[in-house]
Design a protein around this motif. Structure first.
Motif, mmCIF file in Angstrom:
data_model
loop_
_atom_site.group_PDB
_atom_site.id
_atom_site.type_symbol
_atom_site.label_atom_id
_atom_site.label_comp_id
_atom_site.label_asym_id
_atom_site.label_seq_id
_atom_site.Cartn_x
_atom_site.Cartn_y
_atom_site.Cartn_z
ATOM 1 N N MET A 1 0.845 -1.206 0.000
ATOM 2 C CA MET A 1 0.000 0.000 0.000
ATOM 3 C C MET A 1 0.880 1.257 0.000
ATOM 4 N N THR A 2 0.578 2.190 -0.904
ATOM 5 C CA THR A 2 1.422 3.395 -0.911
ATOM 6 C C THR A 2 1.014 4.340 0.220
ATOM 7 N N LYS A 3 2.045 5.027 0.690
ATOM 8 C CA LYS A 3 1.810 5.957 1.801
ATOM 9 C C LYS A 3 1.022 7.168 1.281
ATOM 10 N N PRO A 4 -0.032 7.584 1.966
ATOM 11 C CA PRO A 4 -0.763 8.757 1.478
ATOM 12 C C PRO A 4 0.103 10.014 1.532
ATOM 13 N N THR A 5 -0.130 10.933 0.608
ATOM 14 C CA THR A 5 0.639 12.181 0.622
ATOM 15 C C THR A 5 0.119 13.056 1.768
ATOM 16 N N ARG A 6 0.899 14.091 2.010
ATOM 17 C CA ARG A 6 0.511 15.023 3.072
ATOM 18 C C ARG A 6 -0.845 15.676 2.769
ATOM 19 N N ASP A 7 -1.049 16.006 1.494
ATOM 20 C CA ASP A 7 -2.331 16.635 1.128
ATOM 21 C C ASP A 7 -3.490 15.670 1.352
ATOM 22 N N GLU A 8 -3.229 14.405 1.053
ATOM 23 C CA GLU A 8 -4.303 13.415 1.260
ATOM 24 C C GLU A 8 -4.621 13.270 2.755
ATOM 25 N N VAL A 9 -3.556 13.237 3.545
ATOM 26 C CA VAL A 9 -3.756 13.106 5.002
ATOM 27 C C VAL A 9 -4.516 14.325 5.526
ATOM 28 N N ARG A 10 -4.111 15.474 5.049
ATOM 29 C CA ARG A 10 -4.783 16.703 5.508
ATOM 30 C C ARG A 10 -6.249 16.692 5.109
ATOM 31 N N ALA A 11 -6.528 16.223 3.886
ATOM 32 C CA ALA A 11 -7.923 16.175 3.414
ATOM 33 C C ALA A 11 -8.752 15.252 4.317
ATOM 34 N N ARG A 12 -8.134 14.176 4.772
ATOM 35 C CA ARG A 12 -8.874 13.275 5.683
ATOM 36 C C ARG A 12 -9.154 13.970 7.015
ATOM 37 N N ALA A 13 -8.151 14.733 7.475
ATOM 38 C CA ALA A 13 -8.337 15.454 8.749
ATOM 39 C C ALA A 13 -9.444 16.501 8.603
ATOM 40 N N VAL A 14 -9.466 17.176 7.460
ATOM 41 C CA VAL A 14 -10.521 18.171 7.212
ATOM 42 C C VAL A 14 -11.885 17.469 7.233
ATOM 43 N N ALA A 15 -11.954 16.325 6.549
ATOM 44 C CA ALA A 15 -13.231 15.595 6.482
ATOM 45 C C ALA A 15 -13.668 15.171 7.884
ATOM 46 N N ARG A 16 -12.706 14.695 8.690
ATOM 47 C CA ARG A 16 -13.040 14.261 10.052
ATOM 48 C C ARG A 16 -13.594 15.441 10.873
ATOM 49 N N CYS A 17 -12.922 16.558 10.772
ATOM 50 C CA CYS A 17 -13.355 17.724 11.563
ATOM 51 C C CYS A 17 -14.710 18.234 11.074
ATOM 52 N N ARG A 18 -14.914 18.137 9.759
ATOM 53 C CA ARG A 18 -16.215 18.564 9.209
ATOM 54 C C ARG A 18 -17.331 17.676 9.766
ATOM 55 N N GLU A 19 -17.059 16.375 9.707
ATOM 56 C CA GLU A 19 -18.030 15.379 10.177
ATOM 57 C C GLU A 19 -18.406 15.612 11.654
ATOM 58 N N ARG A 20 -17.364 15.916 12.446
ATOM 59 C CA ARG A 20 -17.604 16.060 13.899
ATOM 60 C C ARG A 20 -17.853 17.498 14.318
ATOM 61 N N LYS A 21 -17.954 18.355 13.316
ATOM 62 C CA LYS A 21 -18.234 19.775 13.587
ATOM 63 C C LYS A 21 -17.190 20.382 14.534
ATOM 64 N N ILE A 22 -15.932 20.112 14.194
ATOM 65 C CA ILE A 22 -14.835 20.587 15.054
ATOM 66 C C ILE A 22 -14.207 21.847 14.463
ATOM 67 N N VAL A 23 -14.103 22.873 15.279
ATOM 68 C CA VAL A 23 -13.336 24.063 14.903
ATOM 69 C C VAL A 23 -12.134 24.112 15.834
ATOM 70 N N ILE A 24 -10.961 24.378 15.265
ATOM 71 C CA ILE A 24 -9.740 24.374 16.077
ATOM 72 C C ILE A 24 -9.384 25.806 16.480
ATOM 73 N N PRO A 25 -9.187 26.041 17.776
ATOM 74 C CA PRO A 25 -8.833 27.408 18.193
ATOM 75 C C PRO A 25 -7.412 27.777 17.771
ATOM 76 N N THR A 26 -7.199 29.055 17.557
ATOM 77 C CA THR A 26 -5.846 29.526 17.267
ATOM 78 C C THR A 26 -5.130 29.853 18.583
ATOM 79 N N ILE A 27 -3.824 30.007 18.476
ATOM 80 C CA ILE A 27 -3.032 30.414 19.649
ATOM 81 C C ILE A 27 -3.500 31.805 20.105
#
Ligand SMILES: Cc1ncc(COP(=O)(O)O)c(C=O)c1O
Length: 494
Positions: A1-27
């Protein structure tokens, strides 16, 4: 199995946060909750502080107001001179009002959030591993749950029962390693084992993660600055930052504070029973959360002024004074206000250690009434109720007479023993000590180690903070854009 690219990993993280309605606070929002979306601020009082609700990410700040569930001034407690025995003002930032009851939830956020928004951690396939002596892995497990990630907590078997019970309740996988507080090598060994056997795990090693350093630099230190400006008056001098090191994350606040207040000294504390920085020493001790028989990779040794070691018997005795009814009765009889006495349980064992180190710092530098020394009251006595019960079982019920002895000997009688003001050569020796842990055991290179000696390394690191916030804002934006049609998230971040 090929390793996902950084953009692919980020897209999954975006999808997860969208699904769970997560907003990340800034510093910037953690530093100043006034910048948080008013809709989120309005929603917070209805959310329990300890609930696994993504809105609680916005409570990773020193500004939580436990009375309203909203935000207020920086949580800080001043210990009056009559109690500290020194004329200088000693103020501790209070960690109790963070979710989990300890400030380490912020350090864990600092390690996880930047990786998540930059496509370096895949919450859909990877586990977040939190090696710790307790509060960091509790914070990591909490942040992971809020961000929809699986967590593995690694901590020594002999840490307090409260820590284990809490981790079980939040559903984290737990790995208990041999020994106590200062058995960090065994924790590292467990990490290597996981690396070998579980490809899907990402280790967030607080002892070397720059996210830990930067969160304290960007959030804890400005909180101390804000508290100082609120209480110091026109003659006040910011005289020192004091932090006992576990990972040396909290200590990083000193780097910021010295840039703002050039007269600020930086004191590092450890347990006398494990005096690694003071005397290359080793050993077990009872100050949970600190003193790990090594110099953390993220400790800016060149910017440390004083090293002091605290006999662990002192915080254990003072824990009783600050919590037992007989201790409270004595303090009230001595004229301390019931309000102050009622707040002393805000200090857990390492917080009392920090208080003692601040007193030693004040005595050593002969600080005066206009000098203000800041430290951190990392967690509260709530996490050490079983330790109090053990002390009663071991030593008998607590009396006012005993409280008087303990107060006089261990607090008012605190001296400048076991303290060393560092020369340039001493600082270099501390830096060099990193070699044995980090290069010999943990796979760092000599070149990487040498780079840490340069002050420019640290200023370049600090300059990365604004980019974090840009990445978080862009990530949240993407979560929201792709989430069109999910009505309730728009505007309220849920
Ligand atoms: C109770 C307590 N005190 C002090 C510390 C030390 O803080 P740092 O790791 O930022 O040096 C920790 C770290 O986990 C802790 O849990």
């Amino acid at each position: 199995m090929t390793k996902p690219t950084r953009d692919e990993v980020r897209a999954r993280a975006v999808a997860r946060c969208r699904e769970r309605k997560i907003v990340i606070p800034t510093i910037a929002e953690m530093r100043d909750p006034g910048r948080i979306d008013p809709v989120i601020r309005a929603a917070l009082p209805a959310v329990d502080m300890q609930a696994v609700d993504p809105l609680n990410l916005f409570r990773i700040t020193w500004h939580n107001d436990p009375a309203t569930g909203g935000f207020g001034p920086v949580n800080a407690l001043e210990i009056p001179s009559a109690l500290s025995g020194v004329p200088a003002r000693i103020v501790g930032l209070v960690g109790r009002h963070f979710p989990t009851g300890a400030h380490k939830v912020g350090a864990a956020f600092g390690c996880l959030a930047p990786r998540l928004v930059n496509g370096e951690f895949d919450p859909t396939t990877q586990k977040a591993v939190w090696p710790s002596t307790g509060n960091y892995c509790r914070g990591g497990a909490f942040d992971s749950a809020l961000l929809g990630c699986r967590a593995v907590a690694i901590l020594p078997r002999e840490m307090s029962r409260e820590r284990f019970a809490w981790l079980e309740s939040i559903g984290a996988e737990i790995i208990a390693t041999p020994g106590c507080e200062s058995n960090v090598k065994e924790i590292f060994d467990a990490c290597w084992e996981i690396k070998k056997t579980q490809g899907e795990a990402v280790i967030f090693n607080q002892f070397e993660e720059w996210g830990n350093y930067l969160w304290h630099y960007g959030v804890t230190a400005p909180a101390a600055e804000e508290a100082f400006r609120a209480l110091a008056g026109p003659r006040g001098r910011f005289a020192g930052w004091v932090g006992a090191t576990g990972s040396a994350g909290t200590l990083a606040a000193g780097d910021y504070l010295r840039q703002r207040f050039p007269g600020c000294t930086i004191t590092v504390a450890e347990a006398l029973q494990c005096p690694t920085l003071l005397a290359n020493g080793f050993g077990g001790h009872r100050i949970e959360g600190i003193g790990d028989k090594h110099v953390p990779w993220i400790h800016n040794a060149r910017n440390t002024d004083l090293v002091t070691a605290i006999d662990d018997e002192a915080p254990m005795r003072l824990l009783r004074v600050f919590n037992e009814p007989a201790g409270h009765a004595l303090l009230v009889a001595r004229g301390f206000s019931p309000e102050l006495v009622g707040r002393l349980p805000l200090l857990g064992i390492s917080s009392i250690c920090n208080l003692l180190a601040a007193i030693k710092t004040a005595r050593h530098y002969e600080l005066e009434a206009d000098d203000v020394v800041f430290t951190c009251f990392t967690d509260s006595a709530e996490l050490y109720q079983t330790r109090l019960a053990e002390l009663t079982a071991e030593r008998g019920a607590y009396s006012e007479r005993q409280a008087e002895v303990d107060l006089e000997r261990f607090l008012l009688g605190a001296t400048t023993d076991h303290l060393r003001e560092l020369t340039h050569a001493d600082r270099k020796a501390l830096h060099n000590l990193k070699y044995f842990t980090w290069v010999e055991q943990q796979g760092r290179t000599v070149e990487e180690l040498n780079a840490l000696w340069s002050p420019s390394f640290w200023t370049e690191l600090q300059a990365q903070l604004p980019a974090w916030d840009e990445a978080i804002v862009a990530f949240n934006q993407e979560t929201r854009n792709r989430g069109q049609g999910t009505g309730d998230r728009e505007g309220n971040g849920r």
